[in-house]
Enzyme design. Structure first.
Site, PDB file in Angstrom:
ATOM      1  N   GLY A  18     -14.569  24.804  14.825  1.00  0.00           N
ATOM      2  CA  GLY A  18     -15.895  24.898  14.226  1.00  0.00           C
ATOM      3  C   GLY A  18     -16.720  25.992  14.855  1.00  0.00           C
ATOM      4  N   SER A  19     -18.025  25.826  14.786  1.00  0.00           N
ATOM      5  CA  SER A  19     -18.955  26.859  15.252  1.00  0.00           C
ATOM      6  C   SER A  19     -19.027  26.902  16.778  1.00  0.00           C
ATOM      7  CB  SER A  19     -20.347  26.589  14.696  1.00  0.00           C
ATOM      8  OG  SER A  19     -20.896  25.409  15.281  1.00  0.00           O
TER       9      SER A  19
ATOM     10  N   GLY B  74     -19.154  23.657  19.207  1.00  0.00           N
ATOM     11  CA  GLY B  74     -18.148  23.571  20.257  1.00  0.00           C
ATOM     12  C   GLY B  74     -18.756  23.509  21.642  1.00  0.00           C
TER      13      GLY B  74
ATOM     14  N   GLU C 110     -11.653  25.704  19.118  1.00  0.00           N
ATOM     15  CA  GLU C 110     -11.575  27.040  18.517  1.00  0.00           C
ATOM     16  C   GLU C 110     -12.942  27.319  17.922  1.00  0.00           C
ATOM     17  OE1 GLU C 110     -10.433  28.928  14.451  1.00  0.00           O
ATOM     18  OE2 GLU C 110      -8.784  27.683  15.204  1.00  0.00           O
TER      19      GLU C 110
ATOM     20  N   CYS D  32     -11.600  31.921  10.195  1.00  0.00           N
ATOM     21  CA  CYS D  32     -11.851  32.201  11.604  1.00  0.00           C
ATOM     22  C   CYS D  32     -11.247  33.541  12.021  1.00  0.00           C
ATOM     23  CB  CYS D  32     -11.302  31.082  12.472  1.00  0.00           C
ATOM     24  SG  CYS D  32      -9.594  30.651  12.121  1.00  0.00           S
TER      25      CYS D  32
END
Length: 537
Positions: free
Chosen positions: A241-242, A246, A265, A302
């Site tokens: 995610g963002s 995170g 990630e 991503c």
């Protein structure tokens, strides 16, 4: 199949007692039925406790048994293909072909991990035999292998409703390693998550997997996720995610009385370096590939290339012109959520106002009532880029930034100043690689995957893949969330000293009943102990 809208605690449904939320159709903004009830603190605790109760029994299952389970999950997903595709297209506005492809990837990924654990060598069995005659002290018998950590929390991603979601890579690798999983569904696609959850639930029932090996929690916001990471029985966390999300969860994981392994990630700009030889030889092909890489999936990958570095001059300006024409002709895109739409609009607006930055193209105007976005292409020079750190920030959506440089030193300085990224791409010739060997050496320290004459979007599920990178691309740059190496995140080494044969795991017994590759006294072999040594090639 009726969607019930309640969390799955093992094989049963939770009570509907939390805040009710709905997914929305990104193309229209329309609220989708049914509503989903947010998990309570009691739901989280019950799911984690059930997982902890199942951990020892599931962790002790043979690799072949766990492999059958993973293959059955894949089969159950495929059995539900039609309703999954129908619901996912509603919740994400992604085309049916993309969802079908992602479903195939998800099923294949489960079978990929099934093959790894059925073969068994992944456990890294090592044996150092005893030497009672050694002086001055006897050497004990020592045998080690990887063992599961315990209950794992998995957070679903917004941009991959299947492959990085309920039955995606984190869940597949954690289950393969022998860990129960508690999944936090993404609020943008709860219906898709529920269908995938039902597939895992039915696979567990069919394979007689212990109750609690899988649970699925819904939540409108961040409460259940925070409770999940705080829970003392959770032993590891997988997150996609963002950066903000995170970092917030990472802080919780680190502040526990027993800190927990946290694998996130997060954001990545994925720089692309176009070297002089490639500019001269393939600029139109590169422009076409860059446009596709930056806008496929509305730029919500991503691995989307967010910054492109190219030489100032006629060839560089020619590539920029071709790229601008493609961006200007791009249709309106539908982003996944209203939050992503707001962040994208804010990010592109701020970038256009930066001194020394120029917007050179934008796509079709936004006309719908959903979460629409225009493609955007910006350009600047190396000096401006180096002077403004925010130009290196990720803008999640169909946007990219061209950076012109005029000398070798500029490109090296930009490379040195990069944050950690998932990928770094070089377009060049063999002569370019010789002339820019110093660039390659720098990029090796900045990204998990280096790409030559390709594009970063598209992540192959295989043994050699690395989908990770130095912080802040991930929370731990030593790991990968895709491919065979992903399984190692959810394990720890355990050593058995002086144990009798009958008490050892099969992987460490003299007879090597599984026939796996093991390191025996420093040499790799599949032989049983006592047989003639056959070194592995």
């Amino acid at each position: 199949m009726e969607l019930e809208g309640k969390s799955m605690i093992g094989s049963r449904r939770a009570a509907a007692r939390g805040e009710v939320f709905h997914a929305a159709n990104p193309q229209t903004g329309e609220k989708l039925d049914p509503g989903y009830s947010s998990a309570s603190a009691d739901d989280v605790n019950e799911a984690v406790q059930l997982a902890a109760d199942a951990a020892a029994e599931y962790g002790a299952r043979a690799g072949k048994e766990k492999g059958v389970f993973l293959r059955e999950i894949a089969a159950q997903l495929e059995k539900r293909a039609e309703p999954i595709v129908a619901r996912a297209t509603q919740e994400t506005a992604l085309p049916a072909a993309r969802i079908q492809s992602e479903l195939g990837r998800t099923s294949n990924q489960l079978r990929f991990f099934a093959g790894i654990i059925e073969e068994g060598s992944w456990a890294m069995a090592r044996i150092d035999r005893a030497d009672p005659q050694r002086k001055p002290l006897p050497k004990p018998d020592l045998r080690s292998m990887l063992r599961p950590l315990g209950p794992v929390a998995v957070f679903c991603a917004s941009n991959f409703p299947l492959a990085f979601s309920v039955a995606g890579g984190d869940t597949a690798s954690a289950l393969a390693a022998g860990n129960p999983v508690v999944v936090k569904a993404h609020p943008a696609h709860p219906g898709t998550a529920e269908l995938a959850g039902e597939a895992i639930r039915d696979a567990a029932r069919n394979c007689e997997i212990p109750e609690g090996v899988f649970s699925l929690l819904f939540d409108a916001g961040n409460f259940a996720g925070g409770e999940l990471v705080r829970h003392p029985l959770i032993k590891a966390v997988g997150f996609t995610g963002s950066r903000a999300g995170g970092r917030a969860l990472m802080k919780i994981a680190e502040s526990r009385s027993e800190p927990v392994a946290f694998y996130a990630e997060m954001s990545s700009v994925n720089p692309v370096f176009i070297l002089p030889g490639a500019l001269r030889e393939r600029r139109e092909a590169i422009a076409e590939g860059l446009f596709g890489s930056a806008t496929t999936g509305a730029g919500q990958f991503c691995t989307k290339p967010g910054v492109v570095l190219l030489e100032e001059g006629e060839a560089g300006r020619g590539l920029a012109k071709s790229l601008a024409e493609r961006f200007a002709a791009a249709p309106e895109f539908a982003l996944l959520t209203s939050g992503i739409q707001t962040a994208y609009a804010s990010g592109t607006r701020a970038r256009a106002q930066e001194p020394g930055v120029r917007k050179t193209a934008e796509g079709a105007p936004i006309e719908g009532s959903g979460f629409g976005a225009q493609a955007a292409l910006f350009e600047t020079d190396a000096a401006t880029y180096l002077a403004h750190d925010d130009l290196g920030a990720e803008i999640f959506g169909p946007e990219t930034l061209l950076v012109y440089h005029s000398q070798h030193g500029d490109i090296l300085e930009i490379a040195r100043r990069l944050e950690g990224h998932l990928t770094a791409t070089i377009h060049g010739t063999e002569e370019d690689l010789r002339n820019y060997a110093d660039l390659v050496a720098i990029l090796e320290t900045k990204a998990g995957r280096l790409i030559f004459n390709g594009f970063p979007t598209g992540v192959e599920v295989c043994h050699a893949m690395v989908h990770g990178g130095p912080f802040p691309a991930t929370s731990d740059g030593r790991t990968s969330s895709v491919g065979g190496q992903a399984i190692y995140r959810f394990t720890r080494p355990v050593c058995f000293q002086g144990f009798p044969q009958a008490a050892l795991p099969a992987e460490l017994q003299d007879a090597n009943p599984l026939g796996i590759l093991r390191q025996v006294d420093g040499k790799w072999t599949r032989d049983a102990l006592g047989a003639s040594s056959r070194a592995a090639s």
